[in-house]
Design an enzyme around this catalytic site. Structure first.
Site, PDB file in Angstrom:
ATOM      1  N   TYR A   1       5.658  -0.324   2.257  1.00  0.00           N
ATOM      2  CA  TYR A   1       5.823  -1.519   3.083  1.00  0.00           C
ATOM      3  C   TYR A   1       7.306  -1.850   3.195  1.00  0.00           C
ATOM      4  O   TYR A   1       7.798  -2.205   4.266  1.00  0.00           O
ATOM      5  CB  TYR A   1       5.049  -2.700   2.494  1.00  0.00           C
ATOM      6  CG  TYR A   1       3.552  -2.470   2.456  1.00  0.00           C
ATOM      7  CD1 TYR A   1       2.776  -2.604   3.591  1.00  0.00           C
ATOM      8  CD2 TYR A   1       2.917  -2.113   1.267  1.00  0.00           C
ATOM      9  CE1 TYR A   1       1.399  -2.377   3.562  1.00  0.00           C
ATOM     10  CE2 TYR A   1       1.551  -1.887   1.221  1.00  0.00           C
ATOM     11  CZ  TYR A   1       0.795  -2.020   2.370  1.00  0.00           C
ATOM     12  OH  TYR A   1      -0.554  -1.793   2.335  1.00  0.00           O
ATOM     13  N   CYS A   9      -2.145   3.091   9.638  1.00  0.00           N
ATOM     14  CA  CYS A   9      -1.772   2.123   8.610  1.00  0.00           C
ATOM     15  C   CYS A   9      -2.127   2.633   7.215  1.00  0.00           C
ATOM     16  O   CYS A   9      -1.558   2.168   6.226  1.00  0.00           O
ATOM     17  CB  CYS A   9      -2.392   0.759   8.880  1.00  0.00           C
ATOM     18  SG  CYS A   9      -4.169   0.772   9.161  1.00  0.00           S
ATOM     19  N   HIS A  10      -3.028   3.609   7.130  1.00  0.00           N
ATOM     20  CA  HIS A  10      -3.377   4.174   5.818  1.00  0.00           C
ATOM     21  C   HIS A  10      -2.199   4.905   5.187  1.00  0.00           C
ATOM     22  O   HIS A  10      -2.192   5.116   3.978  1.00  0.00           O
ATOM     23  CB  HIS A  10      -4.594   5.097   5.928  1.00  0.00           C
ATOM     24  CG  HIS A  10      -4.395   6.268   6.844  1.00  0.00           C
ATOM     25  ND1 HIS A  10      -4.568   6.160   8.211  1.00  0.00           N
ATOM     26  CD2 HIS A  10      -4.033   7.551   6.609  1.00  0.00           C
ATOM     27  CE1 HIS A  10      -4.335   7.342   8.772  1.00  0.00           C
ATOM     28  NE2 HIS A  10      -4.002   8.208   7.806  1.00  0.00           N
TER      29      HIS A  10
END
Length: 160
Positions: A92, A123-124
């Site tokens: 992130y 997004c994984h």
């Protein structure tokens, strides 16, 4: 918007398309999703690409996407997620830095959670600090499955 269902190793996926392209992927069946009678090209292409992805044959989605919602920041996060190569991960914090917002790792996490097109917009591939497996709208077992699938394919191709 039209919906269809796709069977996958991580359970049924409901996939939506509008006139511009794929606009949604949801984990599980939603009421308005029909069995795969695919009258239009965006849904046919999405189903074919998802099946190829889960078979380990596709490493980059090419279906047109339609993302009419989301804040400017969320849309930037979603675009950045599409740059993470197949079989790799970013934190992130990495995504926040790439966007010029090094203190926005938590906001990146929120944007990942709001991703309307998971799997296709990967997004994984976004993980916690130190590579920790955290956060995924479809649940951590699905996230792990997707990451392991990609790792297996990368490994197999490197030894082919």
């Amino acid at each position: 918007m039209r919906w269809t269902l796709v069977d996958s190793p991580i359970g049924e996926l409901s996939v939506a398309a509008d006139g511009a392209g794929v606009c949604g992927v949801r984990f599980g069946a939603i009421e308005s999703a029909a069995a795969p009678e695919l009258p239009d090209e965006p849904l046919r292409a999405a189903v074919a690409e998802l099946r190829a992805y889960f078979a380990g044959e596709l490493t980059a989605f090419t279906v047109p996407l339609s993302v009419p919602r989301g804040s400017d920041f969320e849309r930037a996060v979603w675009r950045e997620m599409t740059t993470v190569p197949y079989g790799e991960t970013r934190t992130y914090g990495d995504v926040a830095k790439a966007l010029g917002e090094p203190g926005a790792a938590r906001a990146v996490g929120v944007a990942c959670n709001r991703n309307p097109i998971p799997v296709i917009v990967p997004c994984h591939r976004i993980v916690g600090a130190g590579g920790k497996l955290v956060g995924f709208g479809g649940g951590l077992p699905r996230k792990r499955h997707l990451l392991e699938l990609e790792a297996r394919v990368v490994f197999a191709r490197s030894w082919a």
